[in-house]
Design a protein around this motif. Sequence first.
Motif, PDB file in Angstrom:
ATOM      1  N   ALA A 276       5.922  -4.606  12.156  1.00 40.32           N
ATOM      2  CA  ALA A 276       6.218  -5.610  13.181  1.00 40.32           C
ATOM      3  C   ALA A 276       5.578  -6.935  12.825  1.00 40.32           C
ATOM      4  O   ALA A 276       6.202  -8.004  12.952  1.00 40.32           O
ATOM      5  N   GLN A 280       8.052 -10.133  12.051  1.00 41.80           N
ATOM      6  CA  GLN A 280       7.976 -11.223  13.025  1.00 41.80           C
ATOM      7  C   GLN A 280       7.320 -12.468  12.436  1.00 41.80           C
ATOM      8  O   GLN A 280       7.670 -13.594  12.807  1.00 41.80           O
ATOM      9  N   ALA A 284       9.226 -16.276  12.131  1.00 45.84           N
ATOM     10  CA  ALA A 284       8.651 -17.296  13.009  1.00 45.84           C
ATOM     11  C   ALA A 284       8.884 -18.717  12.510  1.00 45.84           C
ATOM     12  O   ALA A 284       8.797 -19.671  13.281  1.00 45.84           O
ATOM     13  N   LEU A 308      11.115  -5.114  14.870  1.00 47.26           N
ATOM     14  CA  LEU A 308      11.635  -6.419  15.275  1.00 47.26           C
ATOM     15  C   LEU A 308      11.438  -6.643  16.770  1.00 47.26           C
ATOM     16  O   LEU A 308      11.140  -7.760  17.211  1.00 47.26           O
ATOM     17  N   PRO A 333       4.471 -16.492  15.743  1.00 45.46           N
ATOM     18  CA  PRO A 333       5.103 -16.172  17.016  1.00 45.46           C
ATOM     19  C   PRO A 333       4.188 -16.515  18.189  1.00 45.46           C
ATOM     20  O   PRO A 333       2.959 -16.561  18.050  1.00 45.46           O
TER      21      PRO A 333
END
Length: 336
Positions: A276, A280, A284, A308, A333
């Motif tokens: 993850a 991510q 970003a 995801l 993120p």
Amino acid sequence: MSLKNLLPGRLGFGTAPLGNMFRAIPDDEARATVEAAWDHGIRFYDTAPFYGAGLAEERLGEVLAGKPRDEYVLSTKVGRVVLDEHETDVPDFGEKGGLFEHGNPNRILHEWTADATERSIEGSLKRLGTDRLDIVWVHDIAQDFHGDAWLQKFEEARTGAFRVLSRLRDEGVIKAWGLGVNKTEPIELTLALDEPQPDGFLLAGRYTLLDHEHALTRLLPMAQEQGVDMVVGGPYSSGILAGGTHFEYQQAPAEIVERVGKLKALAEKHAVSIKAAALQFSLAHPASAAVIPGATRPSRIAEDTAALNETVPAAFWTDLRAAGLVSPAAPLPNNA
């Protein structure tokens, strides 16, 4: 066309492993993996003639033949023409060594001229069993395959593949084209040209948790200025960020193993999966349109989809930055 407008989602499927990268994969396992990608809603599939001398395209095409063509986006690459004759020598893949030693035995012509580009596309359409391609990438015109001769290959592609793909895009035969490489310099050079520009690029291994500084400072500002989108390939850095042992297609060196250990420890502290964090992070950046991890087992597709959509606490990203494990300039993120 903007890749963000063309692509049907932020998670795609990279098929390099289906070319028997690193190991011989049974046909039924490869087929089940592609079916799992479809069942999990993935509608962007990337492949290349180079992956197992056409094997990945054949395997992907076999499954997609049973799916509605208008429901997915398909990309492949030019620069390698798969010949009918068999290879008699050990192929030279530069830094990549015996990457596809378990693939098809066919000989590959490495050429980026206009004629080879047309032949490459024709071969891909046949192996994929389709009448059209959505995106075509110019494959591997970079240092990792050609050493100091990479600029000669780039020039061959500039006067050959680039112009053919620009024409096909203008004629509506394909929707977009770009470069698919493992190094940033060919893309930087392309974006500096006063010629028809690519719609995007597939950058493998250069915008990951383990390696992003150069792309972040050199390439991505140019891409954003020109409105050119990025597809992130190799988000797990050849597997080391997904529980494997490879980095840059080789056994990971000690310093990389140590860095991955720090990343995993931080992820465990925040109850975050390393997959993850990897996916991510790569998505970003504002230039990122999609990420395309590869897989050879159906269970890996489920893991990628879950990664995801996993909720990663902002504190993880804050601690990641504070620990110096990502560039201070890297977008994260949650605006961490």
